[in-house]
Enzyme design. Structure first.
Site, PDB file in Angstrom:
ATOM      1  N   LYS A   1       0.864  -1.187   0.000  1.00  0.00           N
ATOM      2  CA  LYS A   1       0.000   0.000   0.000  1.00  0.00           C
ATOM      3  C   LYS A   1       0.890   1.223   0.000  1.00  0.00           C
ATOM      4  O   LYS A   1       2.005   1.195   0.529  1.00  0.00           O
ATOM      5  CB  LYS A   1      -0.883   0.025   1.254  1.00  0.00           C
ATOM      6  CG  LYS A   1      -2.151   0.841   1.078  1.00  0.00           C
ATOM      7  CD  LYS A   1      -3.206   0.035   0.347  1.00  0.00           C
ATOM      8  CE  LYS A   1      -4.510   0.779   0.203  1.00  0.00           C
ATOM      9  NZ  LYS A   1      -5.595  -0.120  -0.206  1.00  0.00           N
TER      10      LYS A   1
HETATM   11  P1  NAD Z   1     -13.288   7.826  -2.698  1.00  0.00           P
HETATM   12  O1  NAD Z   1     -12.284   8.890  -2.497  1.00  0.00           O
HETATM   13  O2  NAD Z   1     -13.846   7.598  -4.062  1.00  0.00           O
HETATM   14  O3  NAD Z   1     -14.556   8.087  -1.733  1.00  0.00           O
HETATM   15  C1  NAD Z   1     -14.449   8.278  -0.354  1.00  0.00           C
HETATM   16  C2  NAD Z   1     -15.780   8.847   0.143  1.00  0.00           C
HETATM   17  O4  NAD Z   1     -15.750   8.920   1.559  1.00  0.00           O
HETATM   18  C3  NAD Z   1     -16.085  10.259  -0.360  1.00  0.00           C
HETATM   19  O5  NAD Z   1     -17.469  10.376  -0.662  1.00  0.00           O
HETATM   20  C4  NAD Z   1     -15.747  11.131   0.860  1.00  0.00           C
HETATM   21  O6  NAD Z   1     -16.470  12.350   0.893  1.00  0.00           O
HETATM   22  C5  NAD Z   1     -16.180  10.205   1.973  1.00  0.00           C
HETATM   23  N1  NAD Z   1     -15.597  10.540   3.268  1.00  0.00           N
HETATM   24  C6  NAD Z   1     -14.309  10.886   3.563  1.00  0.00           C
HETATM   25  N2  NAD Z   1     -14.206  11.134   4.880  1.00  0.00           N
HETATM   26  C7  NAD Z   1     -15.431  10.926   5.410  1.00  0.00           C
HETATM   27  C8  NAD Z   1     -15.958  11.026   6.711  1.00  0.00           C
HETATM   28  N3  NAD Z   1     -15.191  11.390   7.744  1.00  0.00           N
HETATM   29  N4  NAD Z   1     -17.280  10.731   6.894  1.00  0.00           N
HETATM   30  C9  NAD Z   1     -18.050  10.377   5.853  1.00  0.00           C
HETATM   31  N5  NAD Z   1     -17.618  10.273   4.610  1.00  0.00           N
HETATM   32  C10 NAD Z   1     -16.316  10.544   4.399  1.00  0.00           C
HETATM   33  O7  NAD Z   1     -12.652   6.490  -2.105  1.00  0.00           O
HETATM   34  P2  NAD Z   1     -13.059   4.976  -2.392  1.00  0.00           P
HETATM   35  O8  NAD Z   1     -12.168   4.469  -3.451  1.00  0.00           O
HETATM   36  O9  NAD Z   1     -14.529   4.872  -2.528  1.00  0.00           O
HETATM   37  O10 NAD Z   1     -12.585   4.299  -1.025  1.00  0.00           O
HETATM   38  C11 NAD Z   1     -13.415   4.301   0.129  1.00  0.00           C
HETATM   39  C12 NAD Z   1     -12.966   3.193   1.047  1.00  0.00           C
HETATM   40  O11 NAD Z   1     -13.030   1.964   0.319  1.00  0.00           O
HETATM   41  C13 NAD Z   1     -11.515   3.318   1.545  1.00  0.00           C
HETATM   42  O12 NAD Z   1     -11.429   2.753   2.842  1.00  0.00           O
HETATM   43  C14 NAD Z   1     -10.751   2.437   0.580  1.00  0.00           C
HETATM   44  O13 NAD Z   1      -9.540   1.977   1.125  1.00  0.00           O
HETATM   45  C15 NAD Z   1     -11.765   1.331   0.379  1.00  0.00           C
HETATM   46  N6  NAD Z   1     -11.538   0.544  -0.832  1.00  0.00           N
HETATM   47  C16 NAD Z   1     -11.645   1.096  -2.065  1.00  0.00           C
HETATM   48  C17 NAD Z   1     -11.400   0.301  -3.180  1.00  0.00           C
HETATM   49  C18 NAD Z   1     -11.557   0.829  -4.567  1.00  0.00           C
HETATM   50  O14 NAD Z   1     -11.416   0.030  -5.510  1.00  0.00           O
HETATM   51  N7  NAD Z   1     -11.900   2.084  -4.760  1.00  0.00           N
HETATM   52  C19 NAD Z   1     -11.038  -1.048  -3.015  1.00  0.00           C
HETATM   53  C20 NAD Z   1     -10.967  -1.584  -1.729  1.00  0.00           C
HETATM   54  C21 NAD Z   1     -11.216  -0.758  -0.656  1.00  0.00           C
END
Ligand code: NAD
Length: 418
Positions: free
Chosen positions: A106
């Protein structure tokens, strides 16, 4: 969000929790709890006005016993070395849970990307890619998108790497745009596995998903796709939130229209299709059938867990529930589908992307979705078997028991050297 919980300590306590049900020596356990190496670098990058700015950045390679290190790169002001270490460890156990041949890595840059122009972000990303170059490669370490990064950043990293190496190597990163070697279905994959796992959990509990109420915290890539797909499965999305706050409607709202509103205004807040505004904490404690935390780690701490009223939680985010909160939820019979299964769709379709890149032969979206579905359903069944066979308290412990066994087997079959 709890400030005190160090995600790296959460990871270590999750490993200890599972190891207590296994026959693993202390010496091997030590290996499983620490990254093999961590790059910490300071990127000095020219800004649009000619001044220089400095950015701390990290890449943790946690464990490569089962294959190349694999994991995303996050751009966020709160990125820390320990967070990156924890996230890289979760990748090891995630890949092992779903049985794909990768280790875990990561990375992250301490930055709020909203404060920089696209040209500045490109220079920052290319500077990081230059630092990563000796560590990454199609057979070494394969970055992917995470919070605040996406196809654009992956395309820049791939281009930087290929230029410096004087080759073509589309499999050096995943999550690329389709014309740069990306896979069909990758953007939807994390949300898709989150809802497939939830559907299997409802089936296991003999509960109907049709008409079930759903709250989604975080409306980015993972959260909004999960909302859209669960709505298509017949459930009702009643609440969603982002970092600016949340929205709620007793009888649900159109998740696609809510996303359109967020695209236009930057937030779900103010969406006219919802009845009222709520806080993130209110969202997490709504009386819903399914809760999908899809923002950041530690969203549900011990205090909030006591007030959670959902029956099932499917963790789209990585590490959204603290270990203490896990215990509280287990005591209340909330079925938590752990992140290392629920959100494994992202890395699974990344694996499909890498396979397609290596073969230079591309699959249809239908094939990608079918293969993903089969992997998530098989992994869910394996977790349930282990959960019941060992009489475990949580599905998370079951997932770590399955995953640790696979990593230990790979390590012991290879042996240590020298
Ligand atoms: P992203 O940046 O697209 O979206 C994150 C969202 O969370 C946004 O809407 C943001 O406004 C919101 N957010 C941030 N802080 C917040 C808070 N304190 N309270 C409420 N909402 C909040 O990111 P993503 O890719 O959707 O990732 C989100 C989670 O999913 C992370 O933990 C990431 O590690 C995990 N994840 C993502 C993927 C992927 O393929 N995108 C894969 C595995 C895990």
């Amino acid at each position: 969000m709890s400030e005190e919980v160090n995600p790296f300590e959460s990871l270590q306590s999750q490993i200890d929790g599972a190891a207590a049900h296994m026959d693993v020596g202390e010496d091997v356990l030590e290996r499983l709890k620490h990254p093999e190496r961590v790059l910490e670098t300071n990127l000095t990058v020219e800004m649009d006005d000619g001044s220089l700015d400095r950015f701390r950045a990290f890449r943790s390679q946690f464990n490569g016993d089962r294959g190349p290190y694999k994991g995303g790169i996050r751009y966020h002001p709160d990125v820390t070395r320990d967070e990156v270490k924890a996230l890289s460890g979760w990748m090891v156990y995630k890949c092992a849970t779903v049985g794909i041949p990768y280790g875990g890595g990561k990375g992250g840059i301490v930055i709020d990307p909203d404060d920089y122009s696209e040209a500045e972000l490109e220079r920052i990303t290319r500077a990081f890619a230059k630092e990563l170059r000796p560590l990454i490669g199609e057979d070494r370490d394969i970055p992917a998108p995470d919070v605040n990064t996406g196809q654009r950043e992956m395309n820049w990293i791939k281009d930087t790497y290929e230029t410096l190496e004087n080759t073509t190597a589309p499999g050096v990163v995943t999550g690329k745009a389709p014309d740069s070697g990306g896979s069909a279905g990758r953007v939807e994959a994390t949300g898709r596995s989150t809802v497939i796992a939830a559907r299997e959990a409802f089936d296991y509990l003999d509960t109907d998903l049709e008409g079930a109420t759903v709250a989604v915290q975080g409306y980015g890539n993972a959260g909004w796709i999960a909302a859209k797909l669960i709505d298509e499965m017949g459930a009702t999305v009643v609440a969603a939130s982002d970092s600016s706050g949340g929205i709620y409607s007793d009888d649900g709202f159109d998740p696609v229209a809510a996303k359109d509103h967020k695209n236009e205004t930057g937030s779900v807040v103010g969406f006219e299709g919802a009845d009222e505004e709520i806080t993130n904490e209110e969202l997490l404690t709504l009386d819903v059938d399914l809760l999908i935390p899809a923002a950041l780690e530690n969203a549900i701490d011990e205090g909030i867990a006591g007030d959670v009223r959902a029956d099932v939680i499917s963790e789209a985010a990585n590490g959204p529930i603290t270990p203490a909160a896990d215990e509280v939820l287990a005591g209340k019979d909330v079925l938590v589908i752990p992140d290392i299964l629920a959100n494994a769709g992202g890395v699974t379709v990344s694996y499909f992307e890498w396979v397609q890149n290596r073969q230079r032969f591309y699959w249809t979206e239908e094939r990608v979705n079918e293969e993903l579905e089969a992997i998530v359903v098989d992994a869910f069944d394996a977790l349930i078997d282990t959960y019941e066979e060992h009489g475990l308290d949580t599905l998370r412990t079951a997932a770590y028991v399955v995953a640790i066994r696979r990593v230990v087997d790979a390590f012991e079959q290879g042996g240590s050297w020298p």
